[in-house]
Design a protein around this motif. Sequence first.
Motif, short mmCIF file in Angstrom:
data_model
loop_
_atom_site.label_atom_id
_atom_site.label_comp_id
_atom_site.label_asym_id
_atom_site.label_seq_id
_atom_site.Cartn_x
_atom_site.Cartn_y
_atom_site.Cartn_z
N PRO A 5 0.82 -1.22 0.00
CA PRO A 5 0.00 0.00 0.00
C PRO A 5 0.85 1.26 0.00
N LEU A 6 0.18 2.35 -0.34
CA LEU A 6 0.83 3.65 -0.35
C LEU A 6 0.67 4.33 1.01
N SER A 7 1.70 5.07 1.38
CA SER A 7 1.63 5.91 2.57
C SER A 7 1.55 7.35 2.08
N LEU A 8 0.41 8.00 2.31
CA LEU A 8 0.16 9.33 1.76
C LEU A 8 -0.01 10.35 2.87
N ALA A 38 -7.82 8.67 -15.94
CA ALA A 38 -9.07 9.36 -15.63
C ALA A 38 -10.16 8.35 -15.28
N GLY A 39 -10.84 8.59 -14.17
CA GLY A 39 -11.86 7.66 -13.68
C GLY A 39 -11.38 6.80 -12.53
N SER A 40 -10.08 6.91 -12.20
CA SER A 40 -9.50 6.08 -11.14
C SER A 40 -9.93 6.53 -9.75
N HIS A 41 -9.78 5.60 -8.79
CA HIS A 41 -10.05 5.91 -7.40
C HIS A 41 -8.98 5.31 -6.51
N LEU A 42 -8.91 5.78 -5.28
CA LEU A 42 -8.07 5.20 -4.25
C LEU A 42 -8.96 4.53 -3.22
N GLU A 43 -8.47 3.43 -2.66
CA GLU A 43 -9.14 2.83 -1.51
C GLU A 43 -8.30 3.18 -0.29
N ILE A 44 -8.86 4.01 0.58
CA ILE A 44 -8.13 4.57 1.72
C ILE A 44 -8.67 4.00 3.02
N LEU A 45 -7.77 3.60 3.90
CA LEU A 45 -8.18 3.10 5.21
C LEU A 45 -8.49 4.29 6.11
N VAL A 46 -9.71 4.37 6.59
CA VAL A 46 -10.11 5.48 7.47
C VAL A 46 -10.97 4.94 8.61
N ALA A 47 -11.10 5.74 9.63
CA ALA A 47 -12.01 5.47 10.76
C ALA A 47 -11.83 4.06 11.32
N ASP A 48 -12.70 3.13 10.93
CA ASP A 48 -12.67 1.78 11.48
C ASP A 48 -11.67 0.88 10.77
N LYS A 49 -10.75 1.52 10.00
CA LYS A 49 -9.69 0.80 9.27
C LYS A 49 -10.22 -0.05 8.13
N GLN A 50 -11.46 0.21 7.71
CA GLN A 50 -11.99 -0.43 6.52
C GLN A 50 -11.78 0.52 5.34
N ARG A 88 -6.27 16.00 9.81
CA ARG A 88 -5.49 17.21 10.00
C ARG A 88 -4.31 17.23 9.02
N LEU A 89 -3.82 18.45 8.73
CA LEU A 89 -2.62 18.59 7.92
C LEU A 89 -1.47 17.80 8.54
N GLY A 90 -0.72 17.10 7.71
CA GLY A 90 0.40 16.31 8.20
C GLY A 90 0.05 14.89 8.55
N ASP A 91 -1.24 14.58 8.67
CA ASP A 91 -1.64 13.19 8.95
C ASP A 91 -1.25 12.29 7.79
N THR A 92 -1.05 11.02 8.09
CA THR A 92 -0.70 10.04 7.07
C THR A 92 -1.83 9.03 6.91
N LEU A 93 -2.19 8.75 5.67
CA LEU A 93 -3.23 7.78 5.36
C LEU A 93 -2.64 6.62 4.57
N VAL A 94 -3.16 5.44 4.78
CA VAL A 94 -2.76 4.26 4.03
C VAL A 94 -3.76 4.05 2.90
N SER A 95 -3.25 3.88 1.70
CA SER A 95 -4.11 3.78 0.52
C SER A 95 -3.65 2.66 -0.40
N SER A 96 -4.58 2.17 -1.20
CA SER A 96 -4.25 1.26 -2.29
C SER A 96 -3.57 2.03 -3.41
N LEU A 97 -3.03 1.31 -4.38
CA LEU A 97 -2.64 1.93 -5.64
C LEU A 97 -3.91 2.38 -6.36
N PRO A 98 -3.80 3.34 -7.27
CA PRO A 98 -4.99 3.75 -8.02
C PRO A 98 -5.60 2.59 -8.79
#
Length: 319
Positions: A5-8, A38-50, A88-98
Amino acid sequence: MDLHPLSLRVTHLAAEAKDVVLIELRAADGRPLPSFTAGSHLEILVADKQPRHYSLLNDPSERDRYLIAVGLAAQSRGGSRFLHQQLRLGDTLVSSLPRNHFPLDEQLQRYCLVAGGIGITPILAMVRWCQAHAKDWRLVYSARNRQRAAFYETLRELDTERVHLHFSDEAGGHLDTVALLDSLRDGEHLYGCGPAPLLDALQAAAGPRAERLHVERFSAPATSAEGNRGDEGFTLHLRRSGRSLWVPPQQSILEALEAHGIELPFSCRSGICGSCQTTLCAGQADHRDLILSDADKAEGRSLMICVSRALSESLELDL
């Protein structure tokens, strides 16, 4: 979620419209980001880690950042609320590839791009691509009112002859989808993203032009109450593990697997994101997702285990 995964890092946050937040993401290690279309999305882990999926809206040629915009959902499961209230600014999110389940046919010369509300996000990336490749495009954007029109100023800066803004409160009603479909020119395809009523109306008006209509939904449409073989229970065989289990009528394949301690990737549980796509080895699936094309479904090589069922007495999966 991808194995790597990506660290963003969040590098910009801004209110884009009423209940819409714009989020800029860059690689935490400062490296160029993986390319996207164009048309791509990211799957980002948020809140309950889903994972939650969010469309990329910036120019696909950019490699230094990803831009997403998130609407505050009235029935939020925690994802949009977290991004609006706690990020918040500076936070890191874990994401899939596009990933892209809503791609443009790049061989076309004419595109009618239609968006409703926050559905403007993937459509903006498509506009940028069309501009960069000298394609003939037009944009129709519908919102309840100007206050809820995400990227209103951005849209006003585009070619005014190509952009039509429809605000229901000013127009006295919803977008006329029949007239819109009737206006399609030779060789022009319509790509639409937005709330269910808009997409339902487009599909109802498409008729013989259905093959030129491409939509991306936020949620799956309501299913018919009329039963069929797929509503019955069936046996599920797992090829690699050698296990077999029963999937009862009111339980999805994903839920049945979870009940037997088998955890697999998923996100939407409604067949619109593609996270749970699984290889089908044998049996006839009752495909109920909005990801696979008619050709893919006929080929029968995979299915979305969160919604698909069986037309045969059993299915065998590569698990």
